[in-house]
Write an enzyme that holds these catalytic residues in place. Structure first.
Site, PDB file in Angstrom:
ATOM      1  N   GLN A  78     -13.821 -35.149 -15.768  1.00 49.69           N
ATOM      2  CA  GLN A  78     -13.856 -36.630 -14.957  1.00 49.69           C
ATOM      3  C   GLN A  78     -12.864 -37.413 -15.202  1.00 49.69           C
ATOM      4  O   GLN A  78     -12.984 -38.353 -15.974  1.00 49.69           O
ATOM      5  CB  GLN A  78     -15.284 -37.132 -15.003  1.00 49.69           C
ATOM      6  CG  GLN A  78     -15.336 -38.156 -13.831  1.00 49.69           C
ATOM      7  CD  GLN A  78     -15.893 -37.923 -12.684  1.00 49.69           C
ATOM      8  OE1 GLN A  78     -16.788 -36.863 -12.564  1.00 49.69           O
ATOM      9  NE2 GLN A  78     -15.403 -38.227 -11.453  1.00 49.69           N
ATOM     10  N   PHE A  79     -11.838 -37.149 -14.859  1.00 48.87           N
ATOM     11  CA  PHE A  79     -10.513 -38.384 -15.011  1.00 48.87           C
ATOM     12  C   PHE A  79     -10.747 -39.656 -14.593  1.00 48.87           C
ATOM     13  O   PHE A  79     -10.382 -40.626 -15.352  1.00 48.87           O
ATOM     14  CB  PHE A  79      -9.001 -37.731 -14.731  1.00 48.87           C
ATOM     15  CG  PHE A  79      -8.663 -38.001 -13.259  1.00 48.87           C
ATOM     16  CD1 PHE A  79      -8.162 -39.172 -12.622  1.00 48.87           C
ATOM     17  CD2 PHE A  79      -9.412 -36.986 -12.401  1.00 48.87           C
ATOM     18  CE1 PHE A  79      -7.921 -39.265 -11.449  1.00 48.87           C
ATOM     19  CE2 PHE A  79      -8.919 -37.078 -10.900  1.00 48.87           C
ATOM     20  CZ  PHE A  79      -8.238 -38.260 -10.348  1.00 48.87           C
ATOM     21  N   THR A  80     -11.580 -39.777 -13.349  1.00 54.29           N
ATOM     22  CA  THR A  80     -11.809 -41.109 -13.030  1.00 54.29           C
ATOM     23  C   THR A  80     -12.738 -42.105 -13.950  1.00 54.29           C
ATOM     24  O   THR A  80     -12.704 -43.194 -13.725  1.00 54.29           O
ATOM     25  CB  THR A  80     -12.390 -41.050 -11.630  1.00 54.29           C
ATOM     26  OG1 THR A  80     -13.866 -40.240 -11.743  1.00 54.29           O
ATOM     27  CG2 THR A  80     -11.556 -40.273 -10.447  1.00 54.29           C
TER      28      THR A  80
END
Length: 150
Positions: A78-80
């Protein structure tokens, strides 16, 4: 590295309408990787994750780990998680590691957690459009950032 850990009674991830990973009772974990992360972050977080005492004991006190309850883990990239929202209304992801750095680190993290558990870690697919379903048990949600360990 940053983890968002949710104690769940069940969780699953679908990609293109097909289930990629599914677990019963355990932990659904979102994993965010930034440019400065390395093996020391992986080692510290994987140990912290499997030993985190957030499952109830016989007195309903959160005193047991995923190892104690023989639960399962679902890891989702989850890069966010590294979004910066200081300026304006559109998040900036400048701190999130690019795929050439984050994919190998994510795979190492999965391997590290796998080596500490008796059951195989379930995962999504890095960079895919994933649909995650879960039933948060408690609810219990813990955020751990390897940069804040001191």
């Amino acid at each position: 590295m940053k983890l968002v850990i949710q104690r769940v009674s069940e969780a699953s991830v679908k990609i293109d309408g097909k289930i990629k990973g599914t677990i019963g009772m355990g932990l659904m974990v979102l994993v965010g990787i930034e440019e400065s992360d390395g093996q020391d972050d992986i080692d510290w977080l994987s140990g912290k994750l499997v030993n985190l005492r957030i499952f109830p004991d016989e007195n309903e006190v959160m005193n047991k780990s995923i190892l104690d309850v023989e639960g399962e883990i679902l890891l989702i990239s989850q890069f966010t998680l590294h979004a910066s929202t200081k300026k304006g209304n559109r998040p900036s992801y400048i701190k999130a590691a690019k795929p050439d750095i984050s994919i190998p680190l994510y795979e190492k993290f999965v391997g590290s957690v796998n080596s500490l558990l008796p059951t195989e870690v379930q995962t999504g697919e890095f960079g895919a459009d994933m649909k995650v379903s879960l039933i948060n048990d408690g609810p219990v949600t813990i955020i751990i950032d390897s940069k804040n360990r001191v």
